[in-house]
Design a protein around this motif. Sequence first.
Motif, PDB file in Angstrom:
ATOM      1  N   ILE A 408      13.354 -32.621  35.200  1.00 49.04           N
ATOM      2  CA  ILE A 408      12.098 -33.141  35.763  1.00 49.04           C
ATOM      3  C   ILE A 408      10.949 -32.343  35.161  1.00 49.04           C
ATOM      4  CG2 ILE A 408      10.729 -33.452  37.853  1.00 49.04           C
ATOM      5  CD1 ILE A 408      13.319 -33.663  39.410  1.00 49.04           C
ATOM      6  N   ASN A 409      10.017 -33.027  34.517  1.00 53.06           N
ATOM      7  CA  ASN A 409       8.838 -32.360  33.969  1.00 53.06           C
ATOM      8  C   ASN A 409       7.797 -32.246  35.073  1.00 53.06           C
ATOM      9  OD1 ASN A 409       6.543 -31.492  32.566  1.00 53.06           O
ATOM     10  ND2 ASN A 409       7.114 -32.641  30.724  1.00 53.06           N
ATOM     11  N   GLU A 410       7.892 -31.119  35.844  1.00 56.85           N
ATOM     12  CA  GLU A 410       6.983 -30.941  36.976  1.00 56.85           C
ATOM     13  C   GLU A 410       5.520 -30.912  36.536  1.00 56.85           C
ATOM     14  OE1 GLU A 410      10.917 -29.015  37.958  1.00 56.85           O
ATOM     15  OE2 GLU A 410       9.555 -29.014  36.268  1.00 56.85           O
ATOM     16  N   CYS A 411       5.302 -30.428  35.321  1.00 56.75           N
ATOM     17  CA  CYS A 411       3.922 -30.339  34.824  1.00 56.75           C
ATOM     18  C   CYS A 411       3.351 -31.729  34.575  1.00 56.75           C
ATOM     19  CB  CYS A 411       3.880 -29.519  33.541  1.00 56.75           C
ATOM     20  SG  CYS A 411       4.539 -27.825  33.716  1.00 56.75           S
ATOM     21  N   LYS A 412       4.155 -32.585  33.909  1.00 56.29           N
ATOM     22  CA  LYS A 412       3.685 -33.924  33.566  1.00 56.29           C
ATOM     23  C   LYS A 412       3.556 -34.802  34.806  1.00 56.29           C
ATOM     24  CE  LYS A 412       4.639 -37.725  30.362  1.00 56.29           C
ATOM     25  NZ  LYS A 412       5.546 -38.232  29.313  1.00 56.29           N
ATOM     26  N   GLU A 413       4.483 -34.625  35.767  1.00 52.51           N
ATOM     27  CA  GLU A 413       4.475 -35.460  36.968  1.00 52.51           C
ATOM     28  C   GLU A 413       3.648 -34.860  38.098  1.00 52.51           C
ATOM     29  OE1 GLU A 413       8.361 -36.657  38.117  1.00 52.51           O
ATOM     30  OE2 GLU A 413       9.062 -36.987  36.066  1.00 52.51           O
ATOM     31  N   ASN A 414       2.938 -33.751  37.803  1.00 57.82           N
ATOM     32  CA  ASN A 414       2.043 -33.115  38.784  1.00 57.82           C
ATOM     33  C   ASN A 414       2.808 -32.714  40.049  1.00 57.82           C
ATOM     34  OD1 ASN A 414      -0.433 -32.061  39.506  1.00 57.82           O
ATOM     35  ND2 ASN A 414      -1.110 -33.953  40.482  1.00 57.82           N
ATOM     36  N   LEU A 415       3.985 -32.106  39.848  1.00 53.67           N
ATOM     37  CA  LEU A 415       4.800 -31.641  40.977  1.00 53.67           C
ATOM     38  C   LEU A 415       4.773 -30.110  41.077  1.00 53.67           C
ATOM     39  CD1 LEU A 415       7.912 -33.971  40.475  1.00 53.67           C
ATOM     40  CD2 LEU A 415       5.985 -34.302  42.041  1.00 53.67           C
ATOM     41  N   HIS A 416       3.839 -29.461  40.336  1.00 55.62           N
ATOM     42  CA  HIS A 416       3.793 -27.996  40.311  1.00 55.62           C
ATOM     43  C   HIS A 416       2.713 -27.498  41.267  1.00 55.62           C
ATOM     44  CE1 HIS A 416       0.013 -28.008  38.016  1.00 55.62           C
ATOM     45  NE2 HIS A 416       0.497 -29.125  37.474  1.00 55.62           N
ATOM     46  N   THR A 417       2.632 -26.163  41.405  1.00 57.29           N
ATOM     47  CA  THR A 417       1.618 -25.527  42.270  1.00 57.29           C
ATOM     48  C   THR A 417       0.720 -24.593  41.464  1.00 57.29           C
ATOM     49  OG1 THR A 417       3.158 -23.727  42.811  1.00 57.29           O
ATOM     50  CG2 THR A 417       3.150 -25.660  44.268  1.00 57.29           C
ATOM     51  N   CYS A 418       0.747 -24.735  40.125  1.00 59.04           N
ATOM     52  CA  CYS A 418      -0.036 -23.832  39.271  1.00 59.04           C
ATOM     53  C   CYS A 418      -1.530 -24.054  39.486  1.00 59.04           C
ATOM     54  CB  CYS A 418       0.310 -24.055  37.792  1.00 59.04           C
ATOM     55  SG  CYS A 418       2.032 -23.687  37.390  1.00 59.04           S
ATOM     56  N   GLU A 419      -2.266 -22.954  39.572  1.00 60.50           N
ATOM     57  CA  GLU A 419      -3.712 -23.047  39.698  1.00 60.50           C
ATOM     58  C   GLU A 419      -4.370 -23.365  38.368  1.00 60.50           C
ATOM     59  OE1 GLU A 419      -6.737 -19.558  39.998  1.00 60.50           O
ATOM     60  OE2 GLU A 419      -6.147 -20.033  42.064  1.00 60.50           O
ATOM     61  N   ASN A 420      -3.717 -22.894  37.270  1.00 62.58           N
ATOM     62  CA  ASN A 420      -4.329 -23.096  35.954  1.00 62.58           C
ATOM     63  C   ASN A 420      -3.414 -23.929  35.068  1.00 62.58           C
ATOM     64  OD1 ASN A 420      -5.164 -22.061  33.017  1.00 62.58           O
ATOM     65  ND2 ASN A 420      -6.894 -21.807  34.396  1.00 62.58           N
ATOM     66  N   THR A 421      -2.596 -23.314  34.228  1.00 67.72           N
ATOM     67  CA  THR A 421      -1.781 -24.039  33.241  1.00 67.72           C
ATOM     68  C   THR A 421      -0.310 -24.026  33.668  1.00 67.72           C
ATOM     69  OG1 THR A 421      -3.283 -23.405  31.482  1.00 67.72           O
ATOM     70  CG2 THR A 421      -1.113 -24.213  30.811  1.00 67.72           C
ATOM     71  N   CYS A 422       0.353 -25.197  33.517  1.00 73.96           N
ATOM     72  CA  CYS A 422       1.778 -25.344  33.870  1.00 73.96           C
ATOM     73  C   CYS A 422       2.582 -25.524  32.580  1.00 73.96           C
ATOM     74  CB  CYS A 422       1.973 -26.548  34.798  1.00 73.96           C
ATOM     75  SG  CYS A 422       3.712 -26.933  35.132  1.00 73.96           S
ATOM     76  N   VAL A 423       3.684 -24.782  32.436  1.00 70.04           N
ATOM     77  CA  VAL A 423       4.593 -24.889  31.274  1.00 70.04           C
ATOM     78  C   VAL A 423       5.969 -25.314  31.793  1.00 70.04           C
ATOM     79  CG1 VAL A 423       5.664 -23.719  29.331  1.00 70.04           C
ATOM     80  CG2 VAL A 423       3.324 -23.123  30.014  1.00 70.04           C
ATOM     81  N   ASN A 424       6.437 -26.484  31.373  1.00 73.78           N
ATOM     82  CA  ASN A 424       7.736 -26.982  31.840  1.00 73.78           C
ATOM     83  C   ASN A 424       8.884 -26.197  31.220  1.00 73.78           C
ATOM     84  OD1 ASN A 424       9.284 -29.057  33.334  1.00 73.78           O
ATOM     85  ND2 ASN A 424      10.041 -29.572  31.304  1.00 73.78           N
ATOM     86  N   THR A 425       9.935 -25.949  32.019  1.00 78.47           N
ATOM     87  CA  THR A 425      11.199 -25.358  31.551  1.00 78.47           C
ATOM     88  C   THR A 425      12.346 -26.210  32.075  1.00 78.47           C
ATOM     89  OG1 THR A 425      11.387 -23.922  33.508  1.00 78.47           O
ATOM     90  CG2 THR A 425      10.190 -23.047  31.601  1.00 78.47           C
ATOM     91  N   LEU A 426      13.560 -25.984  31.537  1.00 75.73           N
ATOM     92  CA  LEU A 426      14.734 -26.747  31.992  1.00 75.73           C
ATOM     93  C   LEU A 426      15.002 -26.431  33.451  1.00 75.73           C
ATOM     94  CD1 LEU A 426      17.200 -26.613  28.960  1.00 75.73           C
ATOM     95  CD2 LEU A 426      15.868 -28.550  29.790  1.00 75.73           C
ATOM     96  N   GLY A 427      14.878 -27.421  34.314  1.00 77.97           N
ATOM     97  CA  GLY A 427      15.176 -27.258  35.724  1.00 77.97           C
ATOM     98  C   GLY A 427      14.050 -26.636  36.519  1.00 77.97           C
ATOM     99  N   SER A 428      12.922 -26.268  35.915  1.00 75.11           N
ATOM    100  CA  SER A 428      11.831 -25.638  36.669  1.00 75.11           C
ATOM    101  C   SER A 428      10.549 -25.690  35.834  1.00 75.11           C
ATOM    102  CB  SER A 428      12.210 -24.188  37.022  1.00 75.11           C
ATOM    103  OG  SER A 428      11.216 -23.610  37.855  1.00 75.11           O
ATOM    104  N   TYR A 429       9.614 -24.739  36.099  1.00 76.46           N
ATOM    105  CA  TYR A 429       8.388 -24.617  35.334  1.00 76.46           C
ATOM    106  C   TYR A 429       7.814 -23.217  35.585  1.00 76.46           C
ATOM    107  CZ  TYR A 429       6.057 -25.240  39.850  1.00 76.46           C
ATOM    108  OH  TYR A 429       5.641 -25.101  41.136  1.00 76.46           O
ATOM    109  N   THR A 430       6.888 -22.791  34.747  1.00 80.52           N
ATOM    110  CA  THR A 430       6.199 -21.516  34.928  1.00 80.52           C
ATOM    111  C   THR A 430       4.696 -21.759  34.829  1.00 80.52           C
ATOM    112  OG1 THR A 430       6.353 -21.032  32.564  1.00 80.52           O
ATOM    113  CG2 THR A 430       8.116 -20.183  33.966  1.00 80.52           C
ATOM    114  N   CYS A 431       3.934 -20.859  35.507  1.00 80.53           N
ATOM    115  CA  CYS A 431       2.470 -20.953  35.498  1.00 80.53           C
ATOM    116  C   CYS A 431       1.913 -19.877  34.561  1.00 80.53           C
ATOM    117  CB  CYS A 431       1.911 -20.761  36.902  1.00 80.53           C
ATOM    118  SG  CYS A 431       2.485 -22.008  38.083  1.00 80.53           S
ATOM    119  N   THR A 432       0.828 -20.181  33.891  1.00 76.87           N
ATOM    120  CA  THR A 432       0.130 -19.211  33.034  1.00 76.87           C
ATOM    121  C   THR A 432      -1.345 -19.207  33.373  1.00 76.87           C
ATOM    122  OG1 THR A 432      -0.223 -20.841  31.275  1.00 76.87           O
ATOM    123  CG2 THR A 432       1.817 -19.569  31.176  1.00 76.87           C
ATOM    124  N   CYS A 433      -2.032 -18.141  32.937  1.00 79.17           N
ATOM    125  CA  CYS A 433      -3.461 -17.970  33.241  1.00 79.17           C
ATOM    126  C   CYS A 433      -4.237 -17.776  31.945  1.00 79.17           C
ATOM    127  CB  CYS A 433      -3.675 -16.759  34.152  1.00 79.17           C
ATOM    128  SG  CYS A 433      -2.871 -16.948  35.771  1.00 79.17           S
TER     129      CYS A 433
END
Length: 555
Positions: A408-433
């Motif tokens: 699931i591309n949480e970044c593309k589907e807007n399923l993340h909680t990142c305040e700034n930039t979202c980077v998709n990973t396999l099975g999850s995602y990470t936030c960057t500033c």
Amino acid sequence: MTENGLQDLWSEYNFATVLCMDRCKEGFKLGSDEDICVDVDECLSSPCKHKCNNVDGSYTCGCNDGYVLGADMTTCEDVDECQNTSNQCSQLCNNSVGSYNCNCREGYTLQDDRFLCVDVNECASHLNKCSQMCVNTEGGYKCSCHVGYVMDTKIGDCVDVDECQTTTHNCSQLCNNTVGSYNCDCDRGYSLQDNRFTCVDVDECASHLENCSQICVNTEGGYNCSCHVGYVMDTKIGDCVDVDECLSSSCQQVCTNFNGSYSCGCYHGYTLFSDNKTCVDIDECQTTTHNCSQLCNNTVGGYTCSCHQGYELHNDSRFLCVDVDECGLGTDNCSDGCKNTAGSYVCTCKDGYHIDPHDPFTCVDMDECQQDRHNCTQNCTNSIGSYVCSCFHGYRLDNNDNVTCLDINECKENLHTCENTCVNTLGSYTCTCPLGYQLDQDGSSCVKTRSQPYCPCSCRTQTRINMSSTLMAVQKVIDQIKKNLTVETHDLSSYIRSKTSATDDRMSSETVGLFGAILFAITVGVVVVPDVITLIKFLLSKLRLVFRNNVVNVQ
């Protein structure tokens, strides 16, 4: 310093403030220079089911061929072309998701264009069941028969016409039916002419066709025999026969007469004993003269055949054993499927089941997950007769095969909680500033990195301060306060008294200046919260230095 003087000082040094307010209409945002509104590309967040077309200040959704936009103007719904007559099928239409397929009625075939149905010539393509002649019709065919045959509507096939029974033949005497025709024949003593219909008398005596053993007399349609002395005419056979000794013989079963003698014989299944008169039983099972395919049981004068278990005698034979189809007869004990074997059968199970190892007739559920007989890429849950696939957190099941787990591309589907930039990973995602910020403990929010230069505008709706001009202005305020607080050495007592006097002009100026600085600090502190402590500490240190220097001057 008077209140008007402080206002003049503020005007002189132009404490510049810039309000970071959202001044753009819906569908636009401030550009990088924060002065010009630029269009927001809503399509980047994939709001549409199929297609997205970005326009200034908004977007529109579209659908692939075979779909129509739903009432919410974002999702796409299948178009049933078979119902709205937008299909091109000439006969039958089967709707499918996003399209449709054409089919034909029986007797027609679909052309290469996949729309047009044309008649199948069953007669030319050997698809008919006619035994003789075939006539193609639109969407089917009809069977017809050759001369000498007629169509039997009960069995739907051509059957022979018996011309002899229907008296449609031309024979003068005998008629013999054949398949599709007939032949003429004659009574005994007549012969068929070249026209193959008429019979004439045969002179058996002249033609030596008689069976008289001694004397022949021709008659119309026959002849008569007579005998020499020593023979007697047997009226039953119309010939001379020897005296039959067998009429008074001692043969037990069969007596064969010969001219001047006879011999004894036995029925089938018996053999002549040594006295040449008595017959004894033949054990065909022991002498292997039987025709049984499996088991032989001797009987008096013959034998019978029988079969091993799982076999039975063929309906049309007393000798041949054929396999018993327990599955077809329903005599099996299988709980599900049955497969016939030579002399027996085995039980089978439908998909998702297997034979109970303790009961060869019963099917029990197969745990595909435990036996690793599933196609799931991640989780497998057994069910009765099947299994269900599921996925780890951060994955979803592929709807096309229901076994493959897709990230699931949480970044593309807007399923993340990142305040700034979202980077998709396999099975999850990470936030960057961005530069100068780092992730907070919640892993989503960004906080300023103190080791980097700090932008005083912490959000778009706060006031941005021109720090260079501000610090210069503060320095001017402090210099003015210092000037007002400067006293002569001989006026120390007056200065000390002025510190407690509410009417002293210099005290009033100092108070105004001090309150002006503090008011400025408070204003900056309220608007720019992160710098309030630093700025107040800076002002207090400057004030302490002023007081300390003035006191030294007084002393």
